[in-house]
Design an enzyme around this catalytic site. Structure first.
Site, PDB file in Angstrom:
ATOM      1  N   HIS A  53      38.505  41.489  41.404  1.00  8.69           N
ATOM      2  CA  HIS A  53      37.414  41.028  42.275  1.00  8.69           C
ATOM      3  C   HIS A  53      37.762  39.702  42.962  1.00  8.69           C
ATOM      4  O   HIS A  53      36.899  38.845  43.172  1.00  8.69           O
ATOM      5  CB  HIS A  53      36.104  40.888  41.493  1.00  8.69           C
ATOM      6  CG  HIS A  53      35.597  42.169  40.915  1.00  8.69           C
ATOM      7  ND1 HIS A  53      34.819  43.050  41.635  1.00  8.69           N
ATOM      8  CD2 HIS A  53      35.784  42.742  39.699  1.00  8.69           C
ATOM      9  CE1 HIS A  53      34.534  44.109  40.878  1.00  8.69           C
ATOM     10  NE2 HIS A  53      35.118  43.938  39.714  1.00  8.69           N
ATOM     11  N   ASN A 125      28.554  47.073  39.891  1.00 13.73           N
ATOM     12  CA  ASN A 125      29.353  47.570  41.009  1.00 13.73           C
ATOM     13  C   ASN A 125      28.457  48.355  41.949  1.00 13.73           C
ATOM     14  O   ASN A 125      27.257  48.523  41.693  1.00 13.73           O
ATOM     15  CB  ASN A 125      30.489  48.469  40.507  1.00 13.73           C
ATOM     16  CG  ASN A 125      31.613  47.688  39.846  1.00 13.73           C
ATOM     17  OD1 ASN A 125      32.045  46.652  40.347  1.00 13.73           O
ATOM     18  ND2 ASN A 125      32.098  48.187  38.720  1.00 13.73           N
ATOM     19  N   TYR A 333      34.412  38.172  30.140  1.00 17.74           N
ATOM     20  CA  TYR A 333      34.017  37.428  31.334  1.00 17.74           C
ATOM     21  C   TYR A 333      33.919  35.917  31.103  1.00 17.74           C
ATOM     22  O   TYR A 333      34.536  35.147  31.831  1.00 17.74           O
ATOM     23  CB  TYR A 333      32.715  38.002  31.903  1.00 17.74           C
ATOM     24  CG  TYR A 333      32.964  39.210  32.777  1.00 17.74           C
ATOM     25  CD1 TYR A 333      32.693  39.207  34.130  1.00 17.74           C
ATOM     26  CD2 TYR A 333      33.525  40.373  32.246  1.00 17.74           C
ATOM     27  CE1 TYR A 333      32.949  40.301  34.940  1.00 17.74           C
ATOM     28  CE2 TYR A 333      33.795  41.475  33.036  1.00 17.74           C
ATOM     29  CZ  TYR A 333      33.503  41.436  34.380  1.00 17.74           C
ATOM     30  OH  TYR A 333      33.774  42.513  35.176  1.00 17.74           O
TER      31      TYR A 333
END
Length: 475
Positions: A53, A125, A333
């Protein structure tokens, strides 16, 4: 026989397929050191852009809740009439900073809600599913989509090698190879939370939910030829900025699917499998509100590049499910952000919560605000105290032997049924023709071997024999 996979310390690896869980369906374990090693190393592969990303853009906005869903969740941001500021980042997955916005790829749809109870992040997404269902395979999957080690070129043969050896990818690859893989703009695509999440109300009742963000602008996609003809690498960034600057503020309707907590155990397929959707005939979407993007960033680096999103930011009323991919992302993350931006990334204005922070974390590079003494807990000097009661509803029983295993199969669990239904029941004949053309164009790249082309044909034949035949004819 080939070599046995090892850890970076040279120890034989326990599995490259399955993470360690409590029983086949339970949560993953922090003691799974091999999963942690793979994810932690993967999170540190690129400096300084995101490892996935990397290319994207974003905008500020506001969430407005228009329906009463207090019977499902006590989360403050989802209460009737509530308005919550947010920041949304769109992105492509595989490409680097300078890649084209219009490339065939899933699109990231990451939202940070600045709630009165702290930040709530939904990292989704523009697809309701994903390529894999176990995080043990995530870094390998991304490596297959990135550049070769020898030539530093993207390689379609690598991509099909991974996909054809991972049949669980069939649903997402089908979606990717339709024209939804090349959206005309970020404003004209849906967003999804993708994972299953836990909601619990003030009385402690629990529910499983999926999020759907339906674009109010309508869905618009490019064909492969139209996307290739766009002579602007920043087409989607430019489109979003121009629209908002001109007062054309895009909006999305916020829907959820709600499953009773007890229904998950014997549902006809595993409701926590990220490669599956919940049929709307079983669990229809419920509209709860809408959000609008109404303000462009003032500085791209400060607000878009340094924005961090983490599914582990869960406010009271919302919890994690035993979706193995979600469990992996809860660690991955924030760990990535600590490496890429620094351990105090949550002190940056774009990431900082709007409510006061009372934390015992302190020091570290780029510290902006440190806590006052005492800096430890427990203490007898009036420092902040945790309140477990706020999260009393996010617990549930799990049982089982500690193993490495695929999920226990439910009655209708398989990898090809849902993409077959997409082909048979959802796609128009134009959509089908474009799907076949896109597959043939991708798998027909010069580097794709004859043996791999045969595996590609078998892959699509497993979904539907007519689809497989049309791909075979095209190749």
């Amino acid at each position: 026989m080939g070599h046995i996979t090892t850890t970076d310390a040279g120890i034989s690896a326990p599995s490259d397929e399955h993470s360690q869980s409590v029983g086949p369906n339970g949560p993953l374990l922090l003691q799974d050191h091999y999963l942690i090693q793979k994810m932690a190393h993967f999170n540190r592969e690129r400096v300084p852009e995101r490892v996935v990303h990397a290319k994207g853009g974003g905008a500020h906005g506001i969430l407005q809740i228009t329906e009463d869903v207090s019977q499902f969740t006590k989360a403050g941001l989802f209460q009737m009439g509530k308005e919550t500021p947010l920041f949304l980042r769109f992105s492509t997955v595989a490409g680097e900073h300078g890649s084209a916005d219009t490339a065939r790829d899933p699109r990231g749809f990451a939202i940070k809600f600045y709630t009165e109870e702290g930040n709530y992040d939904l990292v989704g997404n523009n697809t309701p599913i994903f390529f894999i269902r176990d995080p043990q395979k995530f870094s390998d999957f991304i490596h297959s989509q990135k550049r070769r080690a020898d030539t530093h070129l993207r390689d379609h043969n690598m991509q099909w090698d991974f996909w054809t050896l991972s049949p669980e990818s069939a649903h997402q690859v089908t979606f990717l190879m339709t024209d939804r893989g090349t959206p005309a703009s970020w404003r004209h695509m849906h967003g999804f939370g993708s994972h299953t999440f836990l909601w619990y109300n003030a009385g402690g009742e629990k529910f499983w939910v999926k999020y759907h963000f339906r674009t109010d602008q309508g869905v618009r996609n490019f064909t492969e030829a139209e996307a290739a003809a766009v002579n602007d690498l920043d087409f989607h960034i430019r489109d979003l900025h121009t629209a908002i600057a001109s007062g054309d503020h895009p909006s999305w309707t916020v829907n959820v699917q709600v499953m009773p907590f007890e229904a998950a155990a014997d549902y006809r397929f595993n409701p926590f499998d990220l490669t599956k959707v919940w049929p709307h005939g079983d669990y229809p979407e419920i509209t709860i509100g809408r959000f609008v993007l109404n303000r462009n960033p003032e500085n791209y680096f400060a607000e878009v590049e340094q924005a961090s999103f983490e599914p582990s930011n869960l406010v009271p009323g919302i919890g994690a499910s035993p979706d193995k991919m979600l469990q992996g992302r809860l660690f991955s993350y924030p760990d990535t952000h600590r490496y890429r931006i620094g351990p105090n990334y949550l002190q940056l204005p774009i990431n900082a919560p709007r409510n006061e922070v009372h934390s015992y974390n302190f020091d570290g590079p780029m510290t902006y605000a440190n806590p006052q003494d005492p800096v430890y807990a427990p203490n007898s000097m009036g420092g902040p105290v945790a309140d477990p009661a706020l999260f009393a509803g996010d617990s549930y029983k799990v049982a089982g032997e500690i193993i490495r295993s695929a999920y226990t199969l439910h009655a209708e669990d398989d990898d090809y049924g849902q993409p077959r239904a997409l082909w048979e029941n959802v796609l128009s004949e134009t959509d089908r023709a474009n799907l076949v053309s896109n597959i043939v164009g991708h798998a027909g790249a010069p580097e794709v071997t004859a043996e791999m082309k045969q595996r590609v044909v078998e892959y699509w034949t497993n979904i539907h024999k007519d689809l497989g035949q049309r791909v075979s004819d095209g190749l």
